[in-house]
Design an enzyme around this catalytic site. Structure first.
Site, PDB file in Angstrom:
ATOM      1  CB  ALA A   1       1.784   0.578  11.973  1.00 12.61           C
TER       2      ALA A   1
ATOM      3  CG  MET B   1      -2.153   2.308  10.327  1.00 10.81           C
ATOM      4  SD  MET B   1      -1.733   0.766  11.175  1.00 10.81           S
ATOM      5  CE  MET B   1      -3.348   0.147  11.598  1.00 10.81           C
TER       6      MET B   1
ATOM      7  CD  GLN C   1      -5.328   0.668   3.358  1.00  9.22           C
ATOM      8  OE1 GLN C   1      -5.089  -0.374   3.950  1.00  9.22           O
ATOM      9  NE2 GLN C   1      -4.514   1.698   3.414  1.00  9.22           N
TER      10      GLN C   1
ATOM     11  CD  GLU D   1      -4.431  -7.777   8.406  1.00 11.89           C
ATOM     12  OE1 GLU D   1      -3.456  -8.303   8.918  1.00 11.89           O
ATOM     13  OE2 GLU D   1      -5.588  -7.935   8.829  1.00 11.89           O
TER      14      GLU D   1
HETATM   15  N1  MTE Z   1      -2.085   1.269   5.279  1.00 13.06           N
HETATM   16  C1  MTE Z   1      -1.106   2.150   5.512  1.00 13.06           C
HETATM   17  N2  MTE Z   1      -0.987   3.215   4.700  1.00 13.06           N
HETATM   18  N3  MTE Z   1      -0.224   2.014   6.541  1.00 13.06           N
HETATM   19  C2  MTE Z   1      -0.292   0.951   7.398  1.00 13.06           C
HETATM   20  O1  MTE Z   1       0.493   0.838   8.349  1.00 13.06           O
HETATM   21  N4  MTE Z   1      -1.488  -1.126   7.966  1.00 13.06           N
HETATM   22  C3  MTE Z   1      -2.283  -2.235   7.444  1.00 13.06           C
HETATM   23  C4  MTE Z   1      -3.519  -1.765   6.702  1.00 13.06           C
HETATM   24  N5  MTE Z   1      -3.212  -0.673   5.842  1.00 13.06           N
HETATM   25  C5  MTE Z   1      -1.327  -0.017   7.169  1.00 13.06           C
HETATM   26  C6  MTE Z   1      -2.218   0.202   6.084  1.00 13.06           C
HETATM   27  C7  MTE Z   1      -2.694  -3.172   8.485  1.00 13.06           C
HETATM   28  S1  MTE Z   1      -1.485  -4.178   9.092  1.00 13.06           S
HETATM   29  C8  MTE Z   1      -3.968  -3.252   8.934  1.00 13.06           C
HETATM   30  S2  MTE Z   1      -4.430  -4.462  10.023  1.00 13.06           S
HETATM   31  C9  MTE Z   1      -5.018  -2.377   8.445  1.00 13.06           C
HETATM   32  O2  MTE Z   1      -4.489  -1.339   7.635  1.00 13.06           O
HETATM   33  C10 MTE Z   1      -5.809  -1.717   9.548  1.00 13.06           C
HETATM   34  O3  MTE Z   1      -6.869  -1.033   8.959  1.00 13.06           O
HETATM   35  P1  MTE Z   1      -8.268  -0.905   9.689  1.00 13.06           P
HETATM   36  O4  MTE Z   1      -8.063   0.075  10.777  1.00 13.06           O
HETATM   37  O5  MTE Z   1      -9.207  -0.417   8.656  1.00 13.06           O
HETATM   38  O6  MTE Z   1      -8.622  -2.244  10.193  1.00 13.06           O
END
Ligand code: MTE
Length: 726
Positions: A194, A435, A591, A658
């Protein structure tokens, strides 16, 4: 709509669907006039039409939707819709045009620490510069996708959708169809990526799809093709940063004045908040005593841009770090020294008067320098560059201080629902969406720890507005923090309820306790809730607390650049990140690596190209290059800062989704360092412009070799006279 965008001119004049409706398989064509409820979605106080009614303000805006029995029939139907247009008198595509015409979304934001104007009078040197950063496509694996199914006896819908914010979709569908929210249940199993792109834009597509399902009383699926997705749904904001910096000959920066301009496109979406976040983060790791920043989201006739991992911080901080690099080049000092001199040290206060301790930031910096063997490699690179004329190496080390949580305080809350079944199996539901960031794994771990049972007994089926209502988006790197606390709360309640049962039969199994609790009429289901921090900024007083805490990180990258072709390779990257006590280090290292690579793509290869009439050319992987396995640094080391605590998040962890994306810029600045070495061989010293992404073309041109000087420069620094710098 599948009308070729080449045929579209700005501003719709007429819409004729009669021929399309006659085609085989075409069931209906959905237009704005069909909407029984709200025809717009409202973001940041601005309305965004679901379907254009009177005016089309960008190429890619949706006008109507063809519903058919097969995808092929729908495409043929869309191609047969006749639309006539007349040109808008004065379209705006670039940031410069928007500035000239004062075309902005409100509010614009400004923060100032100290007295910048006064401070410029007492500095050794003043330098003015600017840098442009191109936008970025989310390029999630799964494009925008949804299935809306009418169910039940009353008007009722099940929506299966790939979204970061199920509640927003529920609200959007209910408002569009003018029905209460309790008739719409939104389900999210998991999302195929996402990155911020499945919050607001998905709600518009879901509204249109639900309208089709409501009008036809049939299940309707909408899955965008890659090209449509790239054209319609926007991405990261292209940004222009201008700055003026005043500094002393010893490297101390006394005053800096920034202007951040983000190209928002034709609708506000979250653009004002993106520009705001640039201003909030502009101090980054540096204690510049007189600091001023102004952030504006430009209204243009491009498709509307939206949230993207980092939410403006990756653009804003590239501008700030570029300023630091310019200071270093003016002074002829190593950039890392200028960074060190100006870093926050000891108990400090941000430019919005929030007190914090930068100790862990400095520890990350020292640890990264040590782990990367920075000093020795810096010297070795100097040696290499002296011995090579057409290959140059460069190195850079870049810090980040990233604020976690939503500065819109109401979004800092979460809820969870935990059921224990009689056989001892546990079903956890929470408001976060999976996601790929591993939130379900972490929530399973939280439940396992609180209930004292193995993770194998715990299952997370989906995220649903029917089980956990009024959720907040999985965004701002706050999903795990918020939902983790809610799951913990629910599990604590259940564990306490089981206490008398455990006391009666201390040697019993988990399964026996669950069954005994049922027999003794003890509820085995509980909701958990987390009321997150109250955050806000008083923009008049220029003070507040917009974030719960900071995640810190430092990255050091080295590249080798072929000055004749601009081709480069990242030889090594070392990253040190402070994420407190990680709930799951394997997930978090993933991440960190993923975010870094996405940043590397942003700053060095992903390039969106627009025609002079605002048509996005780059609408697929053959035109738009994202990083591949071969682009991963040859040596890639990730270290988690040891002995770090964080009282503000679950089990002392920190949000990490992020922040590290920005650290991909260490590759950009390493390329810049290599280019500087090449320029020095051509007798060029001092600051120079390198636009982001630093593609091979740009890096090669910036080297200013005797060969590149022969390239006719229709536009300075560009090989592409046919593309707009938006
Ligand atoms: N990692 C993956 N594999 N796919 C994703 O879409 N989105 C990122 C990040 N890591 C994303 C991702 C974004 S935009 C955010 S804000 C954070 O994951 C959300 O993670 P959280 O639920 O731990 O806050």
């Amino acid at each position: 709509m599948d009308q070729s965008p080449d045929e579209l001119e700005i501003a719709a004049r007429g819409l004729d669907v009669s021929e399309a409706l006659q085609l085989p398989g075409v069931v209906d064509i959905i237009r704005a006039k069909d909407v029984p409820g709200k025809k717009v979605r409202t973001f940041c106080g601005y309305h965004e039409e679901l379907l254009a009614e009177s005016e089309v303000s960008c190429i890619g805006q949706m006008i109507c939707a063809v519903v058919a029995d097969t995808k092929a029939h729908a495409k043929r139907g869309a191609a047969a819709v006749k639309i006539s247009y007349e040109d808008l008198p004065d379209p705006i595509f670039t940031i410069e045009e928007a500035i000239e015409k004062s075309s902005y979304f409100k509010p614009q934001r400004m923060l100032e620490r100290g007295d910048v104007t006064e401070a410029f009078k007492n500095v050794d040197r003043v330098y003015e510069g600017e840098i442009r950063i191109g936008g970025q496509e989310h390029f999630y694996m799964e494009t925008q996708s949804m299935l809306v199914v009418p169910v039940g006896e009353e008007t009722e819908f099940n929506v299966y959708v790939s979204t970061q914010w199920p509640t927003l979709i529920q609200d959007a569908v209910a408002e569009t169809l003018n029905i209460p929210s309790n008739r719409v249940t939104c389900h999210v199993k998991r999302i195929g990526g996402a990155f911020g792109g499945k919050v607001t834009k998905t709600s518009i597509l879901a509204s249109i799809s639900s309208l089709a399902a409501w009008k036809t009383n049939r299940a309707v699926r909408c899955v965008l093709e890659r090209g449509e997705d790239m054209l319609i749904t926007g991405g990261r904001h292209p940004t222009l940063g201008k700055y003026k910096v005043g500094f002393m000959n010893d490297g101390r920066i006394i005053a800096a004045d920034f202007q951040f301009f983000a190209n928002g496109g034709n609708a506000a979406d979250e653009s004002p908040l993106v520009a705001e976040k640039m201003v909030l983060h502009m101090d980054t790791a540096y204690n510049i005593p007189n600091l001023r920043g102004h952030g504006a989201a430009c209204r243009t006739n491009l498709p509307s841009n939206t949230a993207f991992r980092g939410f403006g911080v990756p653009q804003g901080l590239l501008i700030v770090e570029n300023m630091i690099n310019d200071v270093a080049m003016v002074l002829g000092s190593p950039a890392d020294k200028i960074r060190e001199i100006n870093m926050y040290k000891g108990p400090s206060t941000t430019h919005y008067k929030f007190a914090f301790d930068p100790e862990n930031l400095l520890r990350c910096w020292d640890e990264c320098k040590l782990r990367s063997d920075f000093s020795a490699r810096h010297a070795a690179i100097k040696q290499f560059n002296q011995e090579n004329r057409w290959k140059k190496r460069g190195i850079s080390i870049i810090p980040i201080k990233y604020g976690i949580a939503f500065s819109e305080s109401f979004l800092n809350q979460a809820a969870a629902l935990v059921h224990i079944y009689k056989d001892g199996s546990v079903l956890v539901s929470h408001g976060g969406t999976e996601m790929g960031q591993g939130i379900h794994t972490k929530m399973q771990q939280v439940a396992s720890r609180e209930l004292h049972i193995p993770a194998s007994k715990i299952y997370i089926s989906e995220t649903s507005t029917g089980t956990v209502p009024n959720t907040c988006p999985s965004a701002a790197s706050f999903g795990t923090d918020a939902n983790g606390m809610a799951v913990k709360n629910a599990c604590e309640i259940l564990y306490q309820r089981l206490e008398p049962i455990r006391k009666k039969n201390p040697k019993g199994t988990w399964e026996s306790w669950a069954r005994a609790a049922f027999m003794e009429k003890i509820s085995l289901s509980a909701t958990g809730y987390y009321r997150g921090p109250d955050l806000c900024v008083d923009w008049e007083k220029m003070e507040g607390q917009p974030y719960s805490y900071y995640t810190y990180g430092v990255s050091c990258s080295e590249v080798e650049l072929d000055c004749l072709t601009g081709d480069y390779r990242t030889l090594r990257t070392d990253i040190v990140v402070d994420i407190g006590k990680s709930v799951n280090p394997s997930v978090d290292v993933g991440q960190i690596e993923g975010a870094f690579m996405q940043g590397l793509g942003l700053y060095t290869m992903e390039e969106l190209n627009f025609s002079p009439f605002g048509l996005l050319y780059t609408r697929g992987p053959s035109q738009y290059k994202i990083p591949a396995v071969c682009d991963v640094p040859l040596q890639f080391n990730v270290y988690l800062l040891p002995d770090s605590d964080n009282p503000h998040a679950i089990y002392s962890s920190k949000g990490i989704g992020e922040p590290v994306l920005f650290l991909g810029s260490s590759v950009f600045f390493a390329i810049k360092d290599a280019v500087a070495a090449a320029r020095s061989d051509s007798g060029l010293k001092g600051p120079f412009t390198l636009k982001s992404p630093a593609t091979p073309e740009r890096a090669c041109l910036a080297c200013a070799s005797p060969f590149t000087k022969k390239v006719p420069a229709s536009k300075p620094g560009s090989f592409k006279p046919w593309a707009l710098d938006v």
